[in-house]
Motif scaffolding. Structure first.
Motif, PDB file in Angstrom:
ATOM      1  N   UNK A 131      -4.713  11.886 -11.639  1.00 42.70           N
ATOM      2  CA  UNK A 131      -5.760  12.785 -11.150  1.00 42.70           C
ATOM      3  C   UNK A 131      -6.415  12.223  -9.895  1.00 42.70           C
ATOM      4  N   UNK A 132      -6.865  10.984  -9.946  1.00 40.71           N
ATOM      5  CA  UNK A 132      -7.519  10.388  -8.783  1.00 40.71           C
ATOM      6  C   UNK A 132      -6.535  10.175  -7.639  1.00 40.71           C
ATOM      7  N   UNK A 133      -5.274   9.949  -7.972  1.00 46.73           N
ATOM      8  CA  UNK A 133      -4.252   9.802  -6.929  1.00 46.73           C
ATOM      9  C   UNK A 133      -4.055  11.111  -6.171  1.00 46.73           C
ATOM     10  N   UNK A 134      -4.026  12.215  -6.890  1.00 45.90           N
ATOM     11  CA  UNK A 134      -3.805  13.511  -6.257  1.00 45.90           C
ATOM     12  C   UNK A 134      -4.986  13.910  -5.386  1.00 45.90           C
ATOM     13  N   UNK A 135      -6.187  13.608  -5.849  1.00 48.10           N
ATOM     14  CA  UNK A 135      -7.372  14.012  -5.102  1.00 48.10           C
ATOM     15  C   UNK A 135      -7.627  13.067  -3.929  1.00 48.10           C
ATOM     16  N   UNK A 136      -7.340  11.795  -4.110  1.00 45.22           N
ATOM     17  CA  UNK A 136      -7.568  10.828  -3.040  1.00 45.22           C
ATOM     18  C   UNK A 136      -6.238  10.180  -2.628  1.00 45.22           C
ATOM     19  N   UNK A 137      -5.958   8.986  -3.132  1.00 46.28           N
ATOM     20  CA  UNK A 137      -4.707   8.297  -2.794  1.00 46.28           C
ATOM     21  C   UNK A 137      -4.434   7.228  -3.839  1.00 46.28           C
ATOM     22  N   UNK A 138      -3.309   6.547  -3.687  1.00 44.94           N
ATOM     23  CA  UNK A 138      -2.896   5.561  -4.683  1.00 44.94           C
ATOM     24  C   UNK A 138      -3.863   4.385  -4.743  1.00 44.94           C
ATOM     25  N   UNK A 139      -4.364   3.932  -3.596  1.00 41.40           N
ATOM     26  CA  UNK A 139      -5.295   2.804  -3.591  1.00 41.40           C
ATOM     27  C   UNK A 139      -6.552   3.124  -4.389  1.00 41.40           C
ATOM     28  N   UNK A 140      -7.100   4.302  -4.148  1.00 34.07           N
ATOM     29  CA  UNK A 140      -8.303   4.706  -4.881  1.00 34.07           C
ATOM     30  C   UNK A 140      -8.002   4.838  -6.373  1.00 34.07           C
ATOM     31  N   UNK A 141      -6.863   5.442  -6.695  1.00 31.46           N
ATOM     32  CA  UNK A 141      -6.474   5.600  -8.094  1.00 31.46           C
ATOM     33  C   UNK A 141      -6.320   4.240  -8.777  1.00 31.46           C
ATOM     34  N   UNK A 142      -5.732   3.295  -8.074  1.00 30.05           N
ATOM     35  CA  UNK A 142      -5.525   1.955  -8.646  1.00 30.05           C
ATOM     36  C   UNK A 142      -6.852   1.302  -8.989  1.00 30.05           C
ATOM     37  N   UNK A 143      -7.789   1.304  -8.037  1.00 31.20           N
ATOM     38  CA  UNK A 143      -9.054   0.612  -8.278  1.00 31.20           C
ATOM     39  C   UNK A 143      -9.944   1.378  -9.256  1.00 31.20           C
ATOM     40  N   UNK A 144      -9.937   2.697  -9.184  1.00 27.65           N
ATOM     41  CA  UNK A 144     -10.726   3.480 -10.148  1.00 27.65           C
ATOM     42  C   UNK A 144     -10.207   3.271 -11.561  1.00 27.65           C
ATOM     43  N   UNK A 145      -8.895   3.144 -11.688  1.00 25.11           N
ATOM     44  CA  UNK A 145      -8.292   2.909 -13.007  1.00 25.11           C
ATOM     45  C   UNK A 145      -8.522   1.485 -13.482  1.00 25.11           C
ATOM     46  N   UNK A 146      -8.432   0.525 -12.563  1.00 22.74           N
ATOM     47  CA  UNK A 146      -8.642  -0.871 -12.944  1.00 22.74           C
ATOM     48  C   UNK A 146     -10.081  -1.107 -13.395  1.00 22.74           C
ATOM     49  N   UNK A 147     -11.026  -0.498 -12.691  1.00 16.41           N
ATOM     50  CA  UNK A 147     -12.423  -0.600 -13.117  1.00 16.41           C
ATOM     51  C   UNK A 147     -12.627   0.040 -14.486  1.00 16.41           C
ATOM     52  N   UNK A 148     -11.949   1.169 -14.714  1.00 20.53           N
ATOM     53  CA  UNK A 148     -12.085   1.862 -15.994  1.00 20.53           C
ATOM     54  C   UNK A 148     -11.580   1.012 -17.153  1.00 20.53           C
ATOM     55  N   UNK A 149     -10.383   0.457 -17.008  1.00 19.72           N
ATOM     56  CA  UNK A 149      -9.777  -0.266 -18.137  1.00 19.72           C
ATOM     57  C   UNK A 149     -10.405  -1.628 -18.370  1.00 19.72           C
ATOM     58  N   UNK A 150     -11.210  -2.104 -17.421  1.00 18.61           N
ATOM     59  CA  UNK A 150     -11.896  -3.379 -17.631  1.00 18.61           C
ATOM     60  C   UNK A 150     -13.383  -3.192 -17.922  1.00 18.61           C
ATOM     61  N   UNK A 151     -13.802  -1.962 -18.128  1.00 17.91           N
ATOM     62  CA  UNK A 151     -15.198  -1.716 -18.504  1.00 17.91           C
ATOM     63  C   UNK A 151     -15.439  -2.232 -19.913  1.00 17.91           C
ATOM     64  N   UNK A 152     -16.237  -3.275 -20.083  1.00 10.43           N
ATOM     65  CA  UNK A 152     -16.385  -3.897 -21.410  1.00 10.43           C
ATOM     66  C   UNK A 152     -16.826  -2.935 -22.496  1.00 10.43           C
ATOM     67  N   UNK A 153     -17.706  -2.000 -22.145  1.00 14.95           N
ATOM     68  CA  UNK A 153     -18.202  -1.073 -23.160  1.00 14.95           C
ATOM     69  C   UNK A 153     -17.071  -0.259 -23.772  1.00 14.95           C
ATOM     70  N   UNK A 154     -16.109   0.156 -22.950  1.00 14.09           N
ATOM     71  CA  UNK A 154     -15.000   0.959 -23.460  1.00 14.09           C
ATOM     72  C   UNK A 154     -13.999   0.126 -24.243  1.00 14.09           C
ATOM     73  N   UNK A 155     -13.672  -1.045 -23.717  1.00 18.82           N
ATOM     74  CA  UNK A 155     -12.624  -1.867 -24.324  1.00 18.82           C
ATOM     75  C   UNK A 155     -12.936  -2.172 -25.783  1.00 18.82           C
ATOM     76  N   UNK A 156     -14.198  -2.442 -26.095  1.00 20.94           N
ATOM     77  CA  UNK A 156     -14.557  -2.865 -27.449  1.00 20.94           C
ATOM     78  C   UNK A 156     -14.217  -1.825 -28.515  1.00 20.94           C
TER      79      UNK A 156
END
Length: 548
Positions: A131-156
């Protein structure tokens, strides 16, 4: 100039390259490592809902194995009588159905249920990346996804078999499919959106907020009128209604607590300052780390300054979550997790605006790397909650108890019941809960409380008519209700012998001791029917006891 949201010249829409695939694979590998932390530790526990989800998965697997099509209700009520920890009716069954599939392959255990959550996460994060790749680009999608999967609140929430990651993952998949429909107008995407939306609600009812999100987005895009005039929209609506009607019936039939948590009267006005500001404090204090918040605020302000209309989809998701969950009566920091991906996007957004400024771009990447490292270190500093000792009690009861009933009273009854199902291969035991027979309440001990026993004589009558020989209690009463204190007093002064004490190790609750008593005046069971009050679903079950 910022391109239009549906511009065909976006970098992310030109097909998936090897670099794109590697980026996504790396994201999924990092996520898997974080989510599966401590997966083989069977003592990881700490949330009552997690143990209910575990029990729901076991129930659905047992149901599928026996396929009692002609007596579904009787099978369910008899199963609940044996293992009064299943929560189908209060919790929707889609996540437990996936759990059951993994339990069927790997056995009924905690780690196989956690693998089911990982499957949801893999699908959801892949959808978010695309989704973020289509709206923006691969770089944005990569960092938005990396921030998401390392969000401590979600991981727990993966560590404790909770439904938060499954429902968030399904919501991200639904958002991706709906965006694809608006992008290319293909009806197949709209129909698939209707199906995935329905499954998302079947994962957790609070996902209905997605309707508000999509309606607001269509209005802002000035496409709402044309959308509702399309034949495909009505077909998709019929699909969603068809799929969700059974859940609606179940919720209204067995949903006293769900309805009370959602739209019931609250003594505090929904327009009060305390209510309106609540989830902003949750966002800052629970959902996001402080360096993340700083970066997120920078990206959000920058997007507003540039009037970047590509961000509208994500801004409206935040608005929809806030409006919907602020309105709900029940308040918990777990409910509005749906807005976390959007904040991850805003934290990554300066990547888009700094591409022409190499030094600034590099600095921002370094900051992102530092935040990701900080969040991962935070994740590993956070201890896994555990409870140790209950399996020993269950093994002892299965070895020594010659009757088909066991009485349990304590905070961790759902964990005890789940272990009883896992370890009792014959499925022969009835676990009788003190908070069903002595008292009954909904969710917490004092909510909708009904007291069914008032004295030692009442407790004795319960033990006698159900043929109870062994009683397992946590030494300290956690309810604060007098009859549960009376139970412990009676066990220490009446016709009982303390035969085993098991220290319970835990880092979430106060240390406890599990005490196992033998009833010296135990009698044969005389009762043919077990009466179970279920305030959370507004029902009382009268279940005939099956003598094995």
């Amino acid at each position: 100039m910022i391109p239009n949201l549906f511009s065909k010249q976006r970098n992310g829409c030109m097909g998936q390259t090897g670099k794109d695939r590697i980026s996504l694979i790396l994201i999924l590998l990092i996520m898997s490592v974080l989510l599966l932390r401590g997966i083989y530790d069977p003592t990881v526990s700490g949330f009552a809902d997690a143990e209910r989800h575990l029990m729901d998965g076991a129930f659905i697997l047992d149901f599928l194995r026996e396929m009692p099509i002609s007596n579904i209700y009787d099978f369910t009520t008899h199963y609940y009588a044996r293992y009064p920890a299943i929560s189908i009716g209060y919790h929707p069954p889609f996540f437990p159905c996936i759990e059951a599939m993994f339990n069927a392959v790997f056995g009924i255990n905690i780690w196989s249920s956690r693998l089911a959550i990982l499957l949801f996460a893999l699908i959801g994060v892949s959808a978010w990346f695309k989704l973020t790749q289509r709206i923006f680009d691969t770089h944005t999608a990569f960092w938005a996804s990396l921030l998401l999967i390392t969000t401590p609140y979600l991981v727990q929430w993966e560590w404790y078999t909770m439904a938060e990651i499954p429902v968030l993952s399904m919501a991200m998949l639904t958002a991706y499919l709906f965006y694809r429909f608006l992008e290319n107008g293909k009806s197949a995407y709209l129909y698939t959106t209707a199906i995935t939306f329905s499954l998302t609600v079947w994962t957790k009812q609070t996902a209905v907020f997605i309707v508000l999100w999509f309606i607001l987005y269509l209005i802002v895009r000035r496409q709402f009128t044309s959308f509702i005039k399309r034949k495909e929209t009505w077909i998709a609506g019929i699909i969603a209604v068809f799929l969700l009607t059974p859940l609606a019936i179940i919720t209204f039939w067995l949903g006293d607590q769900n309805i009370d948590q959602s739209i019931a009267y609250t003594k505090h006005s929904r327009l009060s300052w305390e209510n309106l500001r609540l989830y902003f404090f949750v966002l800052v204090n629970s959902h996001l780390t402080w360096p993340f918040m700083i970066l997120c605020g920078t990206g959000f302000g920058w997007a507003i300054w540039k009037r970047d209309n590509r961000c509208m989809y994500f801004i409206l998701s935040i608005m929809s979550v806030y409006l919907f969950f602020t309105f709900l009566n029940a308040k918990t920091d777990r409910y509005p997790i749906f807005w976390i991906p959007a904040f991850c996007l805003f934290a990554a957004l300066p990547i888009v605006y700094l591409q022409k400024y190499k030094i600034c771009y590099l600095i921002h990447v370094i900051v992102l790397v530092a935040i990701v490292i900080y969040q991962i270190s935070y994740i590993y500093k956070k201890p896994l909650f555990y409870i140790r000792g209950y399996d020993e009690a269950v093994h002892y009861i299965l070895r020594e108890n010659k009757t088909s009933t066991i009485f349990f009273d304590g905070r961790h009854k759902n964990y005890f019941i789940y272990l009883m199902r896992v370890l009792d291969e014959k499925k022969s035991m009835y676990v009788l809960r003190g908070d069903k027979l002595l008292t009954s309440s909904s969710i917490t001990p004092g909510h909708w409380l009904k007291i069914h026993a008032h004295s030692h004589d009442d407790i004795k009558r319960i033990f006698d008519k159900y043929g109870i020989s062994y009683i397992v209690v946590e030494k300290e009463d956690w309810t604060g209700i007098e009859i549960h204190k009376e139970l412990r007093s009676y066990l220490n002064s009446g016709p009982f012998r303390l035969i085993k004490e098991i220290p319970i190790e835990t880092n979430r609750w106060q240390p406890q001791t599990l005490k196992i008593y033998q009833y010296l005046h135990a009698k044969s069971m005389t009762e043919d029917c077990l009466k179970l009050r279920l305030p959370s679903v507004g029902k009382t079950l009268n279940v005939s006891i099956q003598r094995d």
